[in-house]
Motif scaffolding. Sequence first.
Motif, mmCIF file in Angstrom:
data_model
loop_
_atom_site.group_PDB
_atom_site.id
_atom_site.type_symbol
_atom_site.label_atom_id
_atom_site.label_comp_id
_atom_site.label_asym_id
_atom_site.label_seq_id
_atom_site.Cartn_x
_atom_site.Cartn_y
_atom_site.Cartn_z
ATOM 1 N N ARG A 35 0.469 0.540 4.333
ATOM 2 C CA ARG A 35 1.242 -0.472 3.604
ATOM 3 C C ARG A 35 0.956 -0.422 2.112
ATOM 4 N N GLU A 36 -0.307 -0.214 1.817
ATOM 5 C CA GLU A 36 -0.740 -0.170 0.431
ATOM 6 C C GLU A 36 -0.129 1.033 -0.277
ATOM 7 N N GLN A 92 2.466 2.653 0.617
ATOM 8 C CA GLN A 92 3.902 2.446 0.540
ATOM 9 C C GLN A 92 4.256 1.632 -0.711
ATOM 10 N N ALA A 93 3.490 0.563 -0.917
ATOM 11 C CA ALA A 93 3.730 -0.287 -2.073
ATOM 12 C C ALA A 93 3.471 0.480 -3.363
#
Length: 120
Positions: free
Chosen positions: A79-80, A82-83
């Motif tokens: 997620r990190e 991706q961000a």
Amino acid sequence: MVGPKQMIPRSNLLRCLIAALLLGSAASADAAGSGQLRSRGKVILEKNCGGCHAIGTVGASPLAQAPPMRDVYVRFLPRELQAELREGMVSKHRAMPQIDFSDEDVDAILAYLYALAVRK
Ligand code: HEC
């Protein structure tokens, strides 16, 4: 004549739609298994990141300070990462040309990195 609408009862159609929507939210997990997306991710990484980062399963980075991508994936939460990719990885990464990837590009990159981490 029997059209497709008459063959599928409305309630089933609705259920299909809901299922499709639910599947859509799991698209990035599915995408990780898609070879096409993976190879697109690889091309993107080769073009934009390969000059400094090693992007294969083995080998050193062309630029010694740049960690190989296979290690990057392990170090970051998906997620990190991706961000970060969406934002162009500004803060940590001043040497890198800033690119704002599209959602599809980010998915492709993550699919490739995921496969890389799994293969390791
Ligand atoms: C001009 C060289 C260069 C290019 C091109 C480049 N990087 Fe980097 N990258 C570095 C260097 C040097 C570091 C290590 C130092 C740092 O964190 O700033 C690094 C670190 C990273 C890190 C780890 C940051 C951390 O905090 O551990 C990630 C993730 C990363 N790069 C992703 C990418 C991606 C994705 C691309 C392609 C879109 C890319 N880089 C392109 C030079 C580059």
